[in-house]
Design an enzyme around this catalytic site. Structure first.
Site, mmCIF file in Angstrom:
data_model
loop_
_atom_site.group_PDB
_atom_site.id
_atom_site.type_symbol
_atom_site.label_atom_id
_atom_site.label_comp_id
_atom_site.label_asym_id
_atom_site.label_seq_id
_atom_site.Cartn_x
_atom_site.Cartn_y
_atom_site.Cartn_z
ATOM 1 N N CYS A 170 110.838 89.711 44.125
ATOM 2 C CA CYS A 170 110.959 90.681 45.220
ATOM 3 C C CYS A 170 112.319 90.516 45.892
ATOM 4 C CB CYS A 170 109.808 90.518 46.209
ATOM 5 S SG CYS A 170 109.685 88.857 46.864
ATOM 6 N N CYS B 37 110.278 109.613 62.044
ATOM 7 C CA CYS B 37 109.573 108.509 62.699
ATOM 8 C C CYS B 37 110.207 108.255 64.058
ATOM 9 C CB CYS B 37 109.638 107.265 61.835
ATOM 10 S SG CYS B 37 108.966 105.839 62.706
ATOM 11 N N TYR C 163 103.119 80.665 40.602
ATOM 12 C CA TYR C 163 103.078 81.383 41.878
ATOM 13 C C TYR C 163 102.046 82.516 41.743
ATOM 14 C CZ TYR C 163 107.781 79.291 42.023
ATOM 15 O OH TYR C 163 108.867 78.450 41.954
ATOM 16 N N CYS D 84 102.117 105.247 61.325
ATOM 17 C CA CYS D 84 103.321 104.835 60.612
ATOM 18 C C CYS D 84 103.345 105.538 59.265
ATOM 19 C CB CYS D 84 103.294 103.314 60.444
ATOM 20 S SG CYS D 84 104.504 102.700 59.284
ATOM 21 N N ASP E 120 106.530 84.447 39.525
ATOM 22 C CA ASP E 120 106.595 85.478 40.563
ATOM 23 C C ASP E 120 106.780 84.784 41.914
ATOM 24 O OD1 ASP E 120 106.327 87.748 42.075
ATOM 25 O OD2 ASP E 120 104.209 88.090 41.629
ATOM 26 N N GLU F 193 99.387 77.742 42.051
ATOM 27 C CA GLU F 193 99.629 78.379 43.353
ATOM 28 C C GLU F 193 99.470 77.327 44.454
ATOM 29 O OE1 GLU F 193 100.227 81.487 44.921
ATOM 30 O OE2 GLU F 193 99.760 80.387 46.759
ATOM 31 N N CYS G 64 111.998 99.839 65.497
ATOM 32 C CA CYS G 64 111.151 99.033 64.620
ATOM 33 C C CYS G 64 111.992 98.332 63.565
ATOM 34 C CB CYS G 64 110.100 99.933 63.978
ATOM 35 S SG CYS G 64 109.366 99.281 62.482
#
Ligand code: SAH
Length: 390
Positions: free
Chosen positions: A345, A13, A249, A96, A318, A270, A19
Site C-alpha cells: 500500500c 465535499c 503479514y 462522506c 503484504d 501475522e 478534513c
C-alpha cells in the site's frame, strides 16, 4: 460527477479542505488514475513496465469501515466526525463521499442518541467523558453490520436502553461491541471489550470465501477492489496445486485462504493475535485443511523458517506502510522461493524493498497498480518477482 472537472472542491465535499482525507478531491476520477499511474511509474518503472492501473466503475462510498471521533465544540454542541489532518480537532461531518452510507447514517443516529440519553462525550485534554469514537464495519456481501462504541469508561449509563434504541432505528445492525479506551493515545481502540449485542464480530464473503472480522483485526476497506487485488495476487503466484506457500503479514488469513485451493500447503504469519485467531476460524469455516497460522513478527518468523531449513515455493508478502525489514528480506532471499508476490500500500517502501530483492537474486516480472482508495493519494500495487537462474 467524476467526469466533470472539480475545480471547486467544496462543491463536492464541504469539508474536504479541513478534513484532508481526500487529497485528490480537485481531480476528476480519470485524472486521479493518471496521477496514480504516474506516481507508481516514477517509483517502480525502473524495475519493469507498469501495467495500467485498475480503477473502480463507481469510485464513491467504497469504505466499508468507518470511524468517527466524538467531541464538543467550544459552544458545547456534541459533534462527530473526522480529525482535521495532523491534528485532534474534530471536523463535524454528517456524510462522506467515500464512506459507506449506512455506516454514516448509524453514526448520525448515535450522535442524536447521545444527546437524548444525556451521555457525555470524551474530552481528550481532560481525559474524561464517555463516548470517544464510533467504529462501524459492514460486510459488503453479507450486509452484516458491527457497531463498536469506544468509551472512556467501562460504566455505561442506560446501556440496555441505548442499545435497544439504536437497534430500533437500525434493525440491520447485527452486533454491538463496547470497547474501553481510557488511555492518552491516538489509537482508536483500547484493550478491553464487551459484546453488548450479537456475536461480537461480522462475517463477509470475498473471492468465494467467508471471513470473520473482529473489531480489532485488519480487513481491507474496499471490498470491490480487494477482490481485484487478491485475484491478481493469486494469478501472479501461478499455483499448480503442489506449492508450499507462505502468506506473510496475513491479517485474518484472506490471501492465504483464497490461494489455498490452488496450493499444496499454506503457512500464514501475522503479529496481531486477534487477527490470527480470526484467521484460524476462517480456515475452519471455509473447510480448508492445508493451512496453518502463526502469531509472530514476520521477520522473526522468516528467520526461524530459514534456520530450520524449511522449504517455500511461493511467498506472498503484504506488509504495512512501513514495508518489510532487513531481517524479513534477507531470510526470504535465503529461503529462495521461486516466486514472490509483493502486495504493497506504499510504493515508496516497496521500491526500497524491491531494490534489495532485485540485488539478491530476484527479477521483477509484473507490476500491477490497483486503485483501492479513490479520491485519496494512496495506491496499492501487486508486484511479481521471480528467482533468477544462478
Ligand atoms: N494480508 C492481509 C493484511 C495486510 S495489512 C490482508 O490483505 O487483509 C498488514 C498486516 O500486517 C496487518 O494485519 C498487521 O497486523 C500485520 N503486521 C504489521 N507488522 C507486522 C510484523 N512485524 N509481523 C507480522 N505482521 C505484521
Amino acid at each position: 460527477m467524476s467526469q466533470s472537472k472539480n475545480t471547486n472542491n467544496t462543491r463536492i465535499c464541504p469539508v474536504s479542505r479541513k478534513c484532508g482525507g481526500c487529497q485528490l478531491m480537485n481531480m476528476t476520477y480519470p485524472e486521479q488514475l493518471k496521477f496514480k499511474q504516474a506516481k507508481v511509474g516514477k517509483l517502480l518503472s525502473g524495475f519493469h513496465r507498469v501495467l495500467p492501473i485498475i480503477g473502480m466503475d463507481k469510485p464513491f462510498h467504497y469504505r466499508n469501515k468507518v470511524q468517527a471521533a466524538f467531541g464538543r465544540t467550544r459552544g458545547g454542541e456534541i459533534i462527530s466526525g473526522v480529525y482535521q489532518s495532523s491534528t485532534h480537532n474534530i471536523v463535524k461531518t454528517d456524510s462522506c463521499l467515500i464512506e459507506d452510507k449506512i455506516a454514516d447514517e448509524i453514526i448520525l443516529t448515535i450522535r442524536r442518541l447521545v444527546k437524548s440519553f444525556k451521555l457525555t462525550v470524551y474530552d481528550e485534554r481532560a481525559g474524561r467523558g464517555f463516548l470517544r469514537h464510533v467504529l462501524v464495519k459492514r460486510g459488503f456481501t453479507t450486509n452484516e453490520i458491527m457497531v463498536v462504541l469506544v468509551t472512556g469508561t467501562s460504566a455505561f449509563p442506560s446501556k440496555n436502553d441505548f442499545v435497544k434504541a439504536l437497534l430500533k432505528e437500525h434493525p440491520d445492525i447485527t452486533t454491538i461491541v463496547q470497547n474501553v479506551n481510557n488511555k492518552f493515545t491516538s489509537m482508536v481502540l483500547g484493550e478491553r471489550e464487551a459484546v453488548l449485542y450479537g456475536k461480537g464480530y461480522i462475517e463477509d464473503i470475498l473471492c468465494g470465501c467467508r471471513f470473520r472480522i473482529s473489531p480489532k483485526s485488519f480487513y481491507q476497506i474496499n471490498p470491490v477492489q480487494t477482490e481485484v487485488l487478491y485475484g491478481k495476487a493469486v494469478e501472479f503466484a501461478g499455483l499448480t496445486g503442489k506449492e508450499r506457500v507462505i502468506d506473510a503479514y496475513c491479517g485474518i488469513g484472506t490471501i492465504g485462504i483464497v490461494a489455498s485451493k490452488g496450493a499444496g500447503e499454506v503457512i500464514g504469519c501475522e503479529l496481531n493475535a486477534d487477527a490470527v485467531r480470526d484467521a484460524r476460524v476462517n480456515a475452519k469455516i471455509n473447510g480448508i485443511e492445508n493451512i496453518s497460522f502463526y502469531c509472530a513478527d514476520a521477520g522473526e518468523f522468516m528467520l526461524s523458517m530459514k534456520e530450520q531449513n524449511e522449504k517455500c515455493d511461493v511467498l506472498f508478502m503484504d506488509p504495512p506502510r512501513a514495508g518489510s525489514d532487513k531481517k524479513f528480506l534477507s531470510s526470504a532471499v535465503c529461503l529462495a522461493p521461486e516466486r514472490i508476490v509483493y502486495i504493497s500500500c506504499n510504493p515508496e517502501t516497496q521500491q526500497r524493498d524491491l531494490y534489495y530483492l532485485t540485488r539478491n537474486g530476484y527479477k521483477v516480472k509484473k507490476i500491477q497498480p490497483v486503485d483501492m482508495f479513490p479520491y485519496t493519494n494512496h495506491v496499492e500495487t501487486v508486484v511479481l518477482l521471480c528467482k533468477t537462474a544462478e
